[in-house]
Every structure is written in structure tokens, then in C-alpha cells.
Design an enzyme around this catalytic site. Structure first.
Site, PDB file in Angstrom:
ATOM      1  N   HIS A  68       0.838  -1.204   0.000  1.00  0.00           N
ATOM      2  CA  HIS A  68       0.000   0.000   0.000  1.00  0.00           C
ATOM      3  C   HIS A  68       0.873   1.256   0.000  1.00  0.00           C
ATOM      4  O   HIS A  68       0.593   2.217  -0.734  1.00  0.00           O
ATOM      5  CB  HIS A  68      -0.915  -0.017   1.227  1.00  0.00           C
ATOM      6  CG  HIS A  68      -1.788   1.179   1.363  1.00  0.00           C
ATOM      7  ND1 HIS A  68      -2.794   1.478   0.467  1.00  0.00           N
ATOM      8  CD2 HIS A  68      -1.816   2.163   2.297  1.00  0.00           C
ATOM      9  CE1 HIS A  68      -3.396   2.592   0.849  1.00  0.00           C
ATOM     10  NE2 HIS A  68      -2.824   3.032   1.954  1.00  0.00           N
ATOM     11  N   GLN A  70       3.953   1.587  -1.148  1.00  0.00           N
ATOM     12  CA  GLN A  70       4.578   1.714  -2.464  1.00  0.00           C
ATOM     13  C   GLN A  70       3.584   2.248  -3.491  1.00  0.00           C
ATOM     14  O   GLN A  70       3.919   3.085  -4.325  1.00  0.00           O
ATOM     15  CB  GLN A  70       5.129   0.361  -2.925  1.00  0.00           C
ATOM     16  CG  GLN A  70       6.399  -0.050  -2.226  1.00  0.00           C
ATOM     17  CD  GLN A  70       7.548   0.893  -2.527  1.00  0.00           C
ATOM     18  OE1 GLN A  70       8.142   1.446  -1.612  1.00  0.00           O
ATOM     19  NE2 GLN A  70       7.853   1.099  -3.779  1.00  0.00           N
ATOM     20  N   HIS A  72       0.985   4.118  -2.851  1.00  0.00           N
ATOM     21  CA  HIS A  72       0.791   5.542  -2.537  1.00  0.00           C
ATOM     22  C   HIS A  72       1.910   6.391  -3.140  1.00  0.00           C
ATOM     23  O   HIS A  72       1.662   7.447  -3.726  1.00  0.00           O
ATOM     24  CB  HIS A  72       0.800   5.745  -1.016  1.00  0.00           C
ATOM     25  CG  HIS A  72      -0.516   6.162  -0.448  1.00  0.00           C
ATOM     26  ND1 HIS A  72      -1.386   7.019  -1.060  1.00  0.00           N
ATOM     27  CD2 HIS A  72      -1.104   5.842   0.728  1.00  0.00           C
ATOM     28  CE1 HIS A  72      -2.444   7.206  -0.306  1.00  0.00           C
ATOM     29  NE2 HIS A  72      -2.298   6.494   0.793  1.00  0.00           N
TER      30      HIS A  72
END
Length: 98
Positions: A68, A70, A72
Site C-alpha cells: 500500500h 509503495q 501511494h
């Protein structure tokens, strides 16, 4: 968590930059983009720390949270790039209507 927070802040700054440009506030838009880029540098630093840890032989467990984070980061980087283009477009469009 730093990776998620800084990336999220960067994306928010970029969205605010677009909104400022939409209102013809180009100086404010550029300031928001600068803030977004600073946040991305910080987020990238957090990512680099993880990569350095992995390269040093200390395996980093790949969790849903890391994936998550990465996601973002990559989304925020793309969003900032697009925000810059949108701001440029607003700038040109508003200049032509004078």
C-alpha cells in the site's frame, strides 16, 4: 507509515495546487507543488531506507501495508507530474483569454 503519510500529503498538496490554478492563483499553485515535491523527497527517503536495509541483507517482510505504501508513493509521483501539466494548461488558457 512515513512513506504513506508523506506520499498522501504530497498528493493532497498537488490537488490543492490544481485548485489554486483553477482560481488563477498561480503563485499559490507553484508553492503547493513545491510542498508536494518536498513531501515526495521525504517519502522517497523512507523508501530508500527500506531498500538499503534489504540490500544490507536484512530482509524486509513484504506486507499489505508495504505494498500500500509503495502504491501511494508511485500514485503521488504520477499525480504531481500531471498536476504540473494541468497548472501549465490553466496558465496558458487564462493567458489567451486576456
Amino acid at each position: 507509515m512515513s512513506l504513506i503519510v508523506k506520499s498522501g500529503n504530497a498528493k493532497s498538496d498537488a490537488m490543492e495546487a490544481i485548485q489554486e490554478a483553477k482560481q488563477k492563483h498561480f503563485d499559490e499553485a507553484r508553492q503547493k507543488i513545491e510542498s508536494a515535491e518536498k513531501n515526495i523527497v521525504d517519502a522517497h527517503g523512507a523508501q530508500t531506507a527500506l531498500l538499503t536495509q534489504e540490500a544490507s541483507g536484512n530482509n524486509v517482510e513484504v506486507t499489505l501495508l508495504l505494498v500500500h505504501a509503495q502504491d501511494h508513493l508511485m500514485t503521488s509521483i504520477s499525480f504531481i507530474d500531471l498536476a504540473k501539466e494541468i497548472i501549465d494548461l490553466y496558465s496558458v488558457c487564462y493567458a489567451e483569454t486576456k
